[in-house]
Structure formats: structure tokens, C-alpha cells
Design a protein around this motif. Structure first.
Motif, mmCIF file in Angstrom:
data_model
loop_
_atom_site.group_PDB
_atom_site.id
_atom_site.type_symbol
_atom_site.label_atom_id
_atom_site.label_comp_id
_atom_site.label_asym_id
_atom_site.label_seq_id
_atom_site.Cartn_x
_atom_site.Cartn_y
_atom_site.Cartn_z
ATOM 1 N N GLU A 312 -5.016 -46.466 -7.223
ATOM 2 C CA GLU A 312 -5.386 -45.192 -7.150
ATOM 3 C C GLU A 312 -4.405 -44.545 -6.367
ATOM 4 O O GLU A 312 -3.853 -43.399 -6.326
ATOM 5 N N GLY A 313 -3.907 -45.104 -4.924
ATOM 6 C CA GLY A 313 -3.002 -44.527 -3.756
ATOM 7 C C GLY A 313 -1.921 -44.249 -4.704
ATOM 8 O O GLY A 313 -1.086 -43.212 -4.552
ATOM 9 N N LYS A 314 -1.347 -45.414 -5.187
ATOM 10 C CA LYS A 314 -0.025 -45.548 -5.660
ATOM 11 C C LYS A 314 0.235 -44.352 -6.831
ATOM 12 O O LYS A 314 1.428 -43.761 -6.814
ATOM 13 N N LYS A 315 -0.742 -44.166 -7.608
ATOM 14 C CA LYS A 315 -0.688 -43.152 -8.669
ATOM 15 C C LYS A 315 -0.558 -41.639 -7.938
ATOM 16 O O LYS A 315 -0.135 -40.894 -8.774
ATOM 17 N N LYS A 316 -0.924 -41.560 -6.926
ATOM 18 C CA LYS A 316 -0.735 -40.356 -6.262
ATOM 19 C C LYS A 316 0.680 -39.819 -5.802
ATOM 20 O O LYS A 316 0.843 -38.627 -5.798
ATOM 21 N N GLN A 317 1.229 -40.961 -5.792
ATOM 22 C CA GLN A 317 2.705 -40.690 -5.292
ATOM 23 C C GLN A 317 3.624 -39.847 -6.253
ATOM 24 O O GLN A 317 3.811 -39.991 -7.299
ATOM 25 N N ASN A 318 4.092 -38.772 -5.721
ATOM 26 C CA ASN A 318 4.881 -37.730 -6.732
ATOM 27 C C ASN A 318 6.351 -37.446 -5.936
ATOM 28 O O ASN A 318 6.989 -36.390 -6.712
ATOM 29 N N LEU A 319 6.476 -38.032 -4.798
ATOM 30 C CA LEU A 319 7.688 -37.683 -4.011
ATOM 31 C C LEU A 319 8.446 -38.955 -3.632
ATOM 32 O O LEU A 319 7.718 -39.880 -3.441
ATOM 33 N N LYS A 320 9.751 -38.968 -3.390
ATOM 34 C CA LYS A 320 10.386 -40.157 -2.919
ATOM 35 C C LYS A 320 11.152 -39.494 -1.727
ATOM 36 O O LYS A 320 11.684 -38.560 -1.713
ATOM 37 N N CYS A 321 11.281 -40.340 -0.776
ATOM 38 C CA CYS A 321 11.957 -40.193 0.535
ATOM 39 C C CYS A 321 13.477 -40.915 0.398
ATOM 40 O O CYS A 321 13.257 -42.002 0.369
ATOM 41 N N VAL A 322 14.454 -39.836 0.604
ATOM 42 C CA VAL A 322 15.831 -40.680 0.390
ATOM 43 C C VAL A 322 16.632 -40.137 1.517
ATOM 44 O O VAL A 322 16.707 -38.854 1.664
ATOM 45 N N ARG A 323 17.183 -41.204 2.088
ATOM 46 C CA ARG A 323 18.453 -41.010 3.044
ATOM 47 C C ARG A 323 19.763 -40.864 2.540
ATOM 48 O O ARG A 323 20.261 -41.612 1.810
ATOM 49 N N PHE A 324 20.372 -39.656 2.727
ATOM 50 C CA PHE A 324 21.633 -39.560 2.154
ATOM 51 C C PHE A 324 22.783 -39.190 3.234
ATOM 52 O O PHE A 324 22.563 -38.796 4.454
ATOM 53 N N ASP A 325 24.185 -39.913 2.710
ATOM 54 C CA ASP A 325 25.281 -39.450 3.573
ATOM 55 C C ASP A 325 25.759 -38.128 2.891
ATOM 56 O O ASP A 325 26.166 -38.108 1.898
ATOM 57 N N VAL A 326 25.601 -37.002 3.998
ATOM 58 C CA VAL A 326 26.169 -35.897 3.650
ATOM 59 C C VAL A 326 27.164 -35.457 4.550
ATOM 60 O O VAL A 326 27.244 -35.197 5.650
ATOM 61 N N ASN A 327 28.634 -35.715 3.995
ATOM 62 C CA ASN A 327 29.551 -35.100 4.508
ATOM 63 C C ASN A 327 29.767 -36.193 5.952
ATOM 64 O O ASN A 327 30.313 -35.724 6.988
ATOM 65 N N GLY A 328 29.455 -37.286 5.848
ATOM 66 C CA GLY A 328 29.320 -38.171 6.962
ATOM 67 C C GLY A 328 28.368 -38.265 7.892
ATOM 68 O O GLY A 328 28.306 -38.931 8.977
ATOM 69 N N GLU A 329 27.248 -37.499 7.720
ATOM 70 C CA GLU A 329 26.081 -37.372 8.512
ATOM 71 C C GLU A 329 24.957 -37.768 7.779
ATOM 72 O O GLU A 329 24.884 -37.814 6.488
ATOM 73 N N CYS A 330 23.886 -38.508 8.448
ATOM 74 C CA CYS A 330 22.736 -38.867 7.688
ATOM 75 C C CYS A 330 21.505 -37.429 7.484
ATOM 76 O O CYS A 330 21.628 -36.953 8.552
ATOM 77 N N ARG A 331 21.228 -37.326 6.439
ATOM 78 C CA ARG A 331 20.324 -36.482 6.146
ATOM 79 C C ARG A 331 19.043 -37.202 5.330
ATOM 80 O O ARG A 331 19.329 -38.134 4.475
ATOM 81 N N VAL A 332 17.988 -36.634 5.565
ATOM 82 C CA VAL A 332 16.671 -37.243 4.790
ATOM 83 C C VAL A 332 16.156 -36.134 3.881
ATOM 84 O O VAL A 332 15.776 -35.057 4.314
#
Length: 363
Positions: A312-332
Motif C-alpha cells: 500500500e505504501g509503495k503504491k502511494k509513491q508518485n515522485l522520484k528523487c534524482v541527483r543530477f550533474d548540472v554544469n559540473g555541480e550536484c543538484r537534486v
């Protein structure tokens, strides 16, 4: 309560509630159920939790500094992430459950000043239209074989409703003593901006494409001009502040960037904050970075986590959290991982790919 993801060892345990499942903790408990008389707390080792009646998990058992009653961290509603520093008073002694949340005034000038909104909406609309036209011209039959592109959020068309959405966030920020910020901030005594180097990441991270970077910048510019994501912040007696979709949101829509003060993980290993987020997981752990949204933050701080120990908890997930390299810097970034209906609460998995943290106490 949002927490960090992808961190290990003591730092992880300090920032998140490492509590075994209680024997008989009722999710329907409310603070009104607590009696105001008597106490069986002559000694710490004799204390039982008022909620579940168990004296197990003593490391997670809080004693009120006024009435000496005991409460498990995971039995409180909202759940506490860790033992607070300094004095702590139970909800009955603080009358927390009887305090009415003071709403931010629905006054345009006050909201504009609070979020430092610029007044140039026509320019933002033109940029948004140009990007959408450009994408339509570039579409082809082989699009399905290419990497899917991120989408900008679509603000609510009614300006009055957008003010209500912003006021709901201002209410939550004010109640938690948090200053609004929509960017990563670098404060004296913490990690400098020069420390945020995606090349230091031990496992690599996704690189944000030029087109997706343009979409992220569009989202930022829209917010600076008062065109906000269609989200409402509400207070739930069990989950605390929580975020709901105020209109339909498409899959792959950028919801928000996770922002706050950037600091070295080593400086935060004993921090009792409930919403830190991994920014950089470096091969050299002394260079690992976290985002700390307790002083400065945006709506990301109030997006909650799923109970990924239950279907039931897993079904509620509707977002993902992704860490990106943006022009050499880390962003979430927090991104929709499916279509989200109006009225749905937003949830994502704090564990990411590592599945280290037991979230069975999330409601």
C-alpha cells in the motif's frame, strides 16, 4: 518529514529514526487520548510509552521534562525523527494539539514580499510558449526511442488560486521558522560552493541535458514571477505538514528542486534535523555533501516519504528523487514518476536505490 537518502552508517542513524516496529502502536491514536493524571516514571528504566504501553526500545523513548511520561519517537504523531536536543515537552504539557495553526494572510502584497516575486509574468509566458513550440517542431516518429524529456509544471490559471497555494507554503515555512529560498545556499562555516563538484561523486550521477536544463531554468523563472507549481501545503495530525497536488500533474513534470544550506556530511553526523538530503556522495567521505533545509528551504521540505515496506505504501509513491550533474555541480530534483491526480498527496522513496532505511513507521 523529509530525510536524507543514500547516506550510510552513523550519519544515517542520527538523521533518521532507527526504531524497531512497536508491539501495539495504534495509528488511530490522538493526543487527546493521553490522560493528564498519574505517571509511572520513577526511573527511566521503568518508563513505558503512553501510546503503545511498551517499555521496549528505550533508546527511542522520550521523557517529558515536565510530567515525566514516556513516548516512543515512532508513536508520536507526527513521528519525531530523532531525540531532540535540549528540553522536550509532550503534546499535553505544551497543549500542542490545541494550538490552531496560524494561516499566512491571503494578501497579495504580503505574499509577493514573502517570496520576493518579480512582476514580469508576460515575459515568462512568452519563454514558456517558445520552448513548447520548439519542442513541437523537433518532435518525430522516433521520439519513443530517445530519452524522455522533463516537463515544466503548469501553473493554476487562476491568479487567486496561485496566491492561496503560495500562502499555504508561507504558513508552513512561518510555522517551522524557515526562510524561503529556491536555491542551494552556501553559508559561512559550512561547505563552500567550490566543494559542490559532481566529478567527486563515487558512483556517478545523471547528467541533466541542455534541454532539460532549459526546462529547469524555465520553472525557476516562472516561480520568480509568481507562476507556481499547482501544490497546496496542508497540516495532517499524523504526518505533519504534507503537500497535495492542486490540479492534474503529468508524468516527468519537474515538481521542485530540493534546496537549503549545503554542508559537509561530516559536520552533520550528530545533527537531529529531520529533512537532510544527500547532495554529493563522494568517494572520499570527508567531501560528501548534504542539503540542510531547516533554516532556508522551499516546498520540498514538506513532501513526505512512503512506507516502502508495504504494498500500500509503495503504491502511494508518485515522485522520484534524482541527483543530477548540472554544469559540473550536484543538484537534486523531485520529479513526477507517473500522472498525479488533483488531491493526491505527494510521496517519494527516501531510500533511493540502496534500501537501507526501515520506513515501516511512516504512515
Amino acid at each position: 518529514m523529509a530525510s536524507s537518502r543514500g547516506t550510510r552508517g552513523m550519519a544515517l542513524r542520527q538523521r533518521r529514526t532507527q526504531a524497531p516496529k512497536p508491539i501495539s502502536c495504534s495509528s488511530s491514536f490522538s493526543y487527546e487520548d493521553i490522560s493528564s493524571d498519574g505517571s509511572d516514571s520513577e526511573r527511566d528504566d521503568d518508563v513505558s510509552c503512553v501510546v503503545c504501553g511498551s517499555g521496549d526500545s528505550p533508546a527511542d523513548l522520550l521523557l517529558c521534562d515536565k510530567c515525566d511520561k514516556g513516548f516512543h519517537l515512532f508513536c508520536l504523531r507526527p513521528i519525531l525523527p530523532s531525540v531532540p536536543k535540549g528540553s522536550w515537552f509532550c503534546p499535553t504539557c505544551t497543549n500542542h494539539n490545541h494550538k490552531k495553526l496560524k494561516s499566512f494572510p491571503l494578501v497579495q502584497t504580503k505574499i509577493v514580499d514573502f517570496f520576493r516575486i518579480q512582476r514580469s509574468q508576460e515575459l515568462t509566458q512568452k519563454i514558456s510558449q517558445d520552448i513548447r513550440k520548439k519542442r513541437k517542431r523537433g518532435s518525430s516518429l522516433v521520439m519513443s526511442k530517445k530519452k524522455r524529456k522533463l516537463l515544466p509544471f503548469t501553473p493554476s490559471p487562476d491568479p487567486t488560486r496561485r496566491l492561496e497555494q503560495m500562502a499555504s507554503l508561507a504558513t508552513a515555512l512561518t510555522a517551522t521558522g524557515t526562510e524561503f529560498s529556491n536555491e542551494l545556499t552556501y553559508r559561512p562555516g559550512m561547505a563552500p560552493r567550490s566543494a559542490n563538484q559532481s566529478a567527486l561523486e563515487r558512483g556517478g550521477m545523471q547528467i541533466l541535458s541542455k534541454e532539460d536544463s532549459e526546462t529547469l531554468n524555465l520553472c525557476k523563472s516562472m516561480m520568480e514571477r509568481g507562476e507556481w507549481p499547482p501544490l497546496m501545503v496542508a497540516f495532517d495530525p499524523q504526518e505533519g505538514f504534507t503537500v497535495e497536488a492542486d490540479r492534474h500533474i503529468k508524468d516527468l513534470t519537474i515538481i521542485t528542486e530540493y534546496v537549503g544550506d549545503v554542508d559537509f556530511l561530516k559536520n552533520r553526523e550528530n545533527d537531529d534535523g529531520d529533512s537532510m538530503m544527500t547532495l554529493l556522495s563522494a568517494a572520499n567521505s570527508s567531501k560528501s555533501l548534504v542539503v540542510c533545509p531547516d533554516k532556508r528551504s522551499n516546498i520540498a521540505r514538506f513532501i513526505n516519504g512512503i512506507n516502502n515496506h508495504s504494498l500500500e505504501g509503495k503504491k502511494k509513491q508518485n515522485l522520484k528523487c534524482v541527483r543530477f550533474d548540472v554544469n559540473g555541480e550536484c543538484r537534486v530534483l523531485l520529479i513526477a514518476n507517473r500522472d498525479i491526480s488533483k488531491g493526491e498527496r505527494l510521496y517519494y522513496d527516501y531510500n533511493g536505490d540502496e534500501h537501507e532505511y526501515p520506513t515501516e513507521h511512516f504512515v
